[in-house]
Design an enzyme around this catalytic site. Structure first.
Site, PDB file in Angstrom:
ATOM      1  N   ASP A  72      48.223  71.188  57.310  1.00  0.00           N
ATOM      2  CA  ASP A  72      48.974  70.464  56.065  1.00  0.00           C
ATOM      3  C   ASP A  72      50.172  71.292  55.818  1.00  0.00           C
ATOM      4  O   ASP A  72      50.555  72.610  56.102  1.00  0.00           O
ATOM      5  CB  ASP A  72      48.146  70.563  54.886  1.00  0.00           C
ATOM      6  CG  ASP A  72      47.086  69.463  54.730  1.00  0.00           C
ATOM      7  OD1 ASP A  72      47.388  68.358  55.418  1.00  0.00           O
ATOM      8  OD2 ASP A  72      46.393  69.365  53.912  1.00  0.00           O
ATOM      9  N   TYR A 100      39.305  79.117  58.456  1.00  0.00           N
ATOM     10  CA  TYR A 100      40.259  79.014  57.228  1.00  0.00           C
ATOM     11  C   TYR A 100      39.752  79.991  56.003  1.00  0.00           C
ATOM     12  O   TYR A 100      38.514  80.262  55.877  1.00  0.00           O
ATOM     13  CB  TYR A 100      40.227  77.781  56.695  1.00  0.00           C
ATOM     14  CG  TYR A 100      40.618  76.662  57.669  1.00  0.00           C
ATOM     15  CD1 TYR A 100      41.908  76.062  57.801  1.00  0.00           C
ATOM     16  CD2 TYR A 100      39.859  75.862  58.581  1.00  0.00           C
ATOM     17  CE1 TYR A 100      42.580  75.178  58.550  1.00  0.00           C
ATOM     18  CE2 TYR A 100      40.200  75.001  59.517  1.00  0.00           C
ATOM     19  CZ  TYR A 100      41.750  74.683  59.503  1.00  0.00           C
ATOM     20  OH  TYR A 100      42.132  73.871  60.219  1.00  0.00           O
ATOM     21  N   ASP A 114      44.674  68.869  46.513  1.00  0.00           N
ATOM     22  CA  ASP A 114      45.405  70.285  46.702  1.00  0.00           C
ATOM     23  C   ASP A 114      46.288  70.233  45.666  1.00  0.00           C
ATOM     24  O   ASP A 114      46.464  69.375  44.703  1.00  0.00           O
ATOM     25  CB  ASP A 114      45.801  70.554  48.042  1.00  0.00           C
ATOM     26  CG  ASP A 114      47.117  69.677  48.330  1.00  0.00           C
ATOM     27  OD1 ASP A 114      47.649  69.106  47.437  1.00  0.00           O
ATOM     28  OD2 ASP A 114      47.521  69.657  49.745  1.00  0.00           O
ATOM     29  N   ARG A 207      40.105  70.528  52.162  1.00  0.00           N
ATOM     30  CA  ARG A 207      40.560  69.907  50.894  1.00  0.00           C
ATOM     31  C   ARG A 207      39.101  68.908  50.554  1.00  0.00           C
ATOM     32  O   ARG A 207      38.933  68.970  49.535  1.00  0.00           O
ATOM     33  CB  ARG A 207      41.735  68.962  50.975  1.00  0.00           C
ATOM     34  CG  ARG A 207      42.713  69.823  51.059  1.00  0.00           C
ATOM     35  CD  ARG A 207      44.206  68.824  51.013  1.00  0.00           C
ATOM     36  NE  ARG A 207      44.215  68.097  52.524  1.00  0.00           N
ATOM     37  CZ  ARG A 207      44.620  66.785  52.797  1.00  0.00           C
ATOM     38  NH1 ARG A 207      45.014  66.079  51.494  1.00  0.00           N
ATOM     39  NH2 ARG A 207      44.713  66.518  53.690  1.00  0.00           N
TER      40      ARG A 207
END
Length: 286
Positions: A72, A100, A114, A207
């Site tokens: 992203d 992550y 987000d 997300r």
């Protein structure tokens, strides 16, 4: 005249070296630009260093370069790059897991899931304890069903869902699909913020995970910050080249190092249940 000829010879040698580069390496993608934007900037830097004119020059198209999974624009971290014949290795070498670190925010939901999106919902979160959150995480470990975000790199009729959403077009959510979470742990809990470490397989959206965790806790949640710390054998600390290292020499050295790194790691990481045929190039990881 001699100096000009010498300079031309040096550039010719640089160009020859650039077009001979082949393999996989990793760069650091900062928060802000798209993965494609980072790749284009990298390509421009290398061609400029080699003295290759990009305006109308077909040679710029000959420099084969690609990345192994979209990150992203709001996220940062490891972006694996294939150059030369390495572009063909992206699918086979990077089918392993990705790691992550995500900072989530309790009590707010956004349309993009987000911090870049518009707030769509707010709910109380004061009742949630660290124990509540840790218990919920167990439900999101292993093979789970996940609905991808509407704002994503997934496509409908050849266009990204995120592009359609930004144009205000009606977009239906993609059906839930099976994804794999190899490990999920709570690193910090300071309400409304919480920090997660996630190791997952291909096609996984952090997300969506954070949003689903919020719903499971009878509140809502959104991602505040997201960093990819590892992709395949490439780690953020050891292997990701920052922008000041985007030179032909640095990349050549990195390719040498990464060749031995890849030879020591099987194409499919030792994971309990890797899906056959799953490749990093078809993952939209966020």
């Amino acid at each position: 005249m001699a100096a000009r000829e010498a300079g031309g010879a040096v550039l010719a040698k640089s160009a020859e070296r650039l077009f001979s580069l082949s393999g996989l390496f990793a760069v650091y993608k900062p928060k802000g630009p798209t993965s494609a934007g980072v790749l284009n900037l990298l390509k421009e830097r290398l061609l400029a260093e080699a003295g290759v004119q990009t305006n109308g020059d077909k040679r710029s198209q000959i420099l084969k370069i690609g990345h192994g999974g979209t990150l992203d624009s709001a996220a940062a971290g490891v972006l694996v790059v294939g150059i030369g014949k390495g572009t063909k290795m992206l699918g086979t070498m990077l089918a392993g897991s990705k790691k992550y670190t995500a900072i989530g925010l309790l009590g707010k939901a956004t349309d993009t899931l987000d911090a870049t999106g518009k707030v769509t919902e707010e709910k109380p979160y004061d009742q949630i304890t660290k124990g509540d959150l840790e218990n919920v995480l167990q439900k999101f470990t292993g093979e789970i069903m996940q609905v991808p975000p509407l704002y994503s790199a997934l496509k409908k009729d050849g266009e990204r869902l995120s592009t359609l959403m930004k144009r205000g077009e009606a977009v239906e959510a993609k059906p839930a699909r099976a994804v794999r979470v190899y490990s999920l742990s709570l690193q910090q809990f300071q309400p409304p913020l919480f920090t997660l470490d996630v190791e997952c397989g291909g096609g996984f959206y952090v997300r969506s995970l954070v949003s689903d965790i919020g719903k499971e806790l009878s509140t809502c949640a959104t991602v505040q910050e997201l960093t990819r710390t590892k992709q395949g054998p490439f780690t953020l600390e050891e292997h990701a080249l920052y922008e000041d290292k985007w030179t032909i020499d640095e990349i050549a050295q990195s390719l040498e190092h990464c060749t031995s790194l890849l030879s020591g790691e099987p194409p499919h990481k030792k994971l309990k249940t890797e899906h056959p045929g799953e490749t990093a190039v078809n993952c939209e990881d966020k």
